[in-house]
Design a protein around this motif. Structure first.
Motif, PDB file in Angstrom:
ATOM      1  N   VAL A  41       0.837  -1.198   0.000  1.00 14.58           N
ATOM      2  CA  VAL A  41       0.000   0.000   0.000  1.00 14.58           C
ATOM      3  C   VAL A  41       0.872   1.250   0.000  1.00 14.58           C
ATOM      4  O   VAL A  41       0.594   2.218  -0.719  1.00 14.58           O
ATOM      5  CB  VAL A  41      -0.963  -0.012   1.212  1.00 14.58           C
ATOM      6  CG1 VAL A  41      -1.664   1.322   1.365  1.00 14.58           C
ATOM      7  CG2 VAL A  41      -1.973  -1.127   1.069  1.00 14.58           C
ATOM      8  N   GLN A  42       1.939   1.243   0.797  1.00 11.64           N
ATOM      9  CA  GLN A  42       2.807   2.418   0.878  1.00 11.64           C
ATOM     10  C   GLN A  42       3.560   2.659  -0.424  1.00 11.64           C
ATOM     11  O   GLN A  42       3.835   3.798  -0.788  1.00 11.64           O
ATOM     12  CB  GLN A  42       3.793   2.260   2.033  1.00 11.64           C
ATOM     13  CG  GLN A  42       3.125   2.322   3.388  1.00 11.64           C
ATOM     14  CD  GLN A  42       4.065   1.939   4.523  1.00 11.64           C
ATOM     15  OE1 GLN A  42       5.157   1.445   4.296  1.00 11.64           O
ATOM     16  NE2 GLN A  42       3.607   2.168   5.752  1.00 11.64           N
ATOM     17  N   ASN A  43       3.889   1.592  -1.159  1.00 10.06           N
ATOM     18  CA  ASN A  43       4.629   1.730  -2.409  1.00 10.06           C
ATOM     19  C   ASN A  43       3.724   1.968  -3.614  1.00 10.06           C
ATOM     20  O   ASN A  43       4.228   2.223  -4.703  1.00 10.06           O
ATOM     21  CB  ASN A  43       5.488   0.487  -2.666  1.00 10.06           C
ATOM     22  CG  ASN A  43       6.596   0.353  -1.653  1.00 10.06           C
ATOM     23  OD1 ASN A  43       7.008   1.321  -1.019  1.00 10.06           O
ATOM     24  ND2 ASN A  43       7.081  -0.865  -1.474  1.00 10.06           N
ATOM     25  N   ALA A  44       2.434   1.879  -3.437  1.00  5.66           N
ATOM     26  CA  ALA A  44       1.504   2.048  -4.557  1.00  5.66           C
ATOM     27  C   ALA A  44       1.408   3.518  -4.931  1.00  5.66           C
ATOM     28  O   ALA A  44       1.545   4.416  -4.090  1.00  5.66           O
ATOM     29  CB  ALA A  44       0.132   1.504  -4.178  1.00  5.66           C
ATOM     30  N   LYS A  52      -8.203   3.606  -3.428  1.00  6.92           N
ATOM     31  CA  LYS A  52      -9.529   3.173  -2.992  1.00  6.92           C
ATOM     32  C   LYS A  52      -9.646   1.648  -2.914  1.00  6.92           C
ATOM     33  O   LYS A  52     -10.136   1.114  -1.921  1.00  6.92           O
ATOM     34  CB  LYS A  52     -10.592   3.767  -3.906  1.00  6.92           C
ATOM     35  CG  LYS A  52     -11.989   3.612  -3.352  1.00  6.92           C
ATOM     36  CD  LYS A  52     -12.966   4.468  -4.109  1.00  6.92           C
ATOM     37  CE  LYS A  52     -14.337   4.327  -3.474  1.00  6.92           C
ATOM     38  NZ  LYS A  52     -15.307   5.223  -4.047  1.00  6.92           N
ATOM     39  N   PRO A  53      -9.208   0.898  -3.940  1.00  6.13           N
ATOM     40  CA  PRO A  53      -9.283  -0.564  -3.814  1.00  6.13           C
ATOM     41  C   PRO A  53      -8.420  -1.111  -2.679  1.00  6.13           C
ATOM     42  O   PRO A  53      -8.831  -2.013  -1.965  1.00  6.13           O
ATOM     43  CB  PRO A  53      -8.795  -1.076  -5.165  1.00  6.13           C
ATOM     44  CG  PRO A  53      -9.013   0.033  -6.104  1.00  6.13           C
ATOM     45  CD  PRO A  53      -8.831   1.276  -5.308  1.00  6.13           C
ATOM     46  N   LEU A  54      -7.227  -0.559  -2.498  1.00  6.30           N
ATOM     47  CA  LEU A  54      -6.362  -1.055  -1.435  1.00  6.30           C
ATOM     48  C   LEU A  54      -6.953  -0.786  -0.053  1.00  6.30           C
ATOM     49  O   LEU A  54      -6.801  -1.593   0.858  1.00  6.30           O
ATOM     50  CB  LEU A  54      -4.957  -0.453  -1.562  1.00  6.30           C
ATOM     51  CG  LEU A  54      -4.131  -0.992  -2.733  1.00  6.30           C
ATOM     52  CD1 LEU A  54      -2.829  -0.242  -2.861  1.00  6.30           C
ATOM     53  CD2 LEU A  54      -3.878  -2.479  -2.587  1.00  6.30           C
ATOM     54  N   ARG A  55      -7.645   0.336   0.096  1.00 10.44           N
ATOM     55  CA  ARG A  55      -8.332   0.591   1.374  1.00 10.44           C
ATOM     56  C   ARG A  55      -9.433  -0.437   1.598  1.00 10.44           C
ATOM     57  O   ARG A  55      -9.642  -0.913   2.704  1.00 10.44           O
ATOM     58  CB  ARG A  55      -8.920   1.998   1.373  1.00 10.44           C
ATOM     59  CG  ARG A  55      -8.058   2.971   2.133  1.00 10.44           C
ATOM     60  CD  ARG A  55      -8.786   4.270   2.408  1.00 10.44           C
ATOM     61  NE  ARG A  55      -8.207   5.278   1.528  1.00 10.44           N
ATOM     62  CZ  ARG A  55      -8.895   6.077   0.733  1.00 10.44           C
ATOM     63  NH1 ARG A  55     -10.200   6.054   0.722  1.00 10.44           N
ATOM     64  NH2 ARG A  55      -8.283   6.929  -0.038  1.00 10.44           N
TER      65      ARG A  55
END
Length: 159
Positions: A41-44, A52-55
């Motif tokens: 998530v941090q590297n995205a 939004k999808p990662l959340r």
């Protein structure tokens, strides 16, 4: 020899000699707690299509690879998967039943070849509307014996 093997296999299966396999969720952790997922998530890139999808994925369960996995061990998750499957099957059946009822209707009219090429729109719309209740129609035709043709009525190629 084959019959003896089949008999032994049948006895083993009948007596349930094979132990029951239990699926346990021992490797999956919530994605919010997975270090690999948090790093992902941090590297995205910070965009609408990744953030939004990662959340949303952070509420799921992640494996050792940091990717979300869908485990159907809870009824709510099973319903989440079952709902689109049922919707797909209903729509596919509706489309098929519409075509089937249209072909059967034009067969009764007599000009079958012409109406297969030049579609009779009012008849087709009527077939579409009646096909909304295709599960009930299918059960009714199955019980009456009209759903499947008899063997004598099925044409066989001369080849």
């Amino acid at each position: 020899m084959k019959r003896i093997f089949a008999l032994i296999l049948g006895i083993f299966l009948w007596l349930n000699v094979v132990p029951t396999a239990l699926a346990e969720n021992t490797r999956l952790v919530p994605c919010a707690e997975s270090s690999v997922f948090v790093e992902r998530v941090q590297n995205a890139a910070d965009s609408y299509y990744t953030t939004k999808p990662l959340r949303a994925y952070s509420r799921l369960l992640c494996g050792e690879d940091g990717l979300p996995h869908l485990v159907l061990d809870r009824l709510s998750l099973a319903l989440d998967v079952l709902t689109p499957i049922v919707i797909f099957l209903y729509i596919a059946g509706w489309i098929g039943w519409t075509g089937r009822s249209y072909l059967r209707a034009i067969q009764k009219l007599g000009s079958q070849e012409e109406k297969e090429i030049f579609i009779d729109i009012p008849l087709f719309v009527k077939s579409m509307v009646l096909a909304f209740l295709w599960p009930a129609s299918a059960v009714q035709e199955f019980l009456s014996g009209d759903l499947v043709n008899k063997d004598e009525e099925i044409p066989i190629s001369i080849r």
